[in-house]
Design an enzyme around this catalytic site. Sequence first.
Site, short mmCIF file in Angstrom:
data_model
loop_
_atom_site.label_atom_id
_atom_site.label_comp_id
_atom_site.label_asym_id
_atom_site.label_seq_id
_atom_site.Cartn_x
_atom_site.Cartn_y
_atom_site.Cartn_z
N ARG A 123 0.77 -1.30 -0.22
CA ARG A 123 0.09 0.00 0.12
C ARG A 123 0.89 1.34 -0.15
NH1 ARG A 123 -3.04 -0.33 5.15
NH2 ARG A 123 -1.30 -1.33 5.82
N ASN A 130 -6.05 -2.55 2.59
CA ASN A 130 -6.08 -4.30 2.69
C ASN A 130 -7.34 -4.83 2.82
OD1 ASN A 130 -3.20 -4.43 2.66
ND2 ASN A 130 -2.89 -4.51 4.84
#
Length: 91
Positions: free
Chosen positions: A18, A36
């Site tokens: 990320r 996520n």
Amino acid sequence: MRRVHMRAEGEVQGVGYRYTMQHVAGSNGVSGWVRNLRDGRVEAEIEGEDAAVQAVLDWAAAGPRGGRVTAVDVRDIPPAGGTGFEIRRDG
């Protein structure tokens, strides 16, 4: 202008996916978000010029060092005109 919704699977959590995607997105001038998922995948929406979105998708298919992407599912969605690229809470 192109906006996509994508999900990456493999070893994509706990490897900086990320955070690196946020950096890659910023470098390419795209907007959107990444987070996520509880099932171990990473989900994102990416919007910008076609070539810039494709550059982020190309990175997403490879992922960061230490990760291993086994599949990326991408679908086009209507542009939303967003700004910035954020990391969202897990979904």
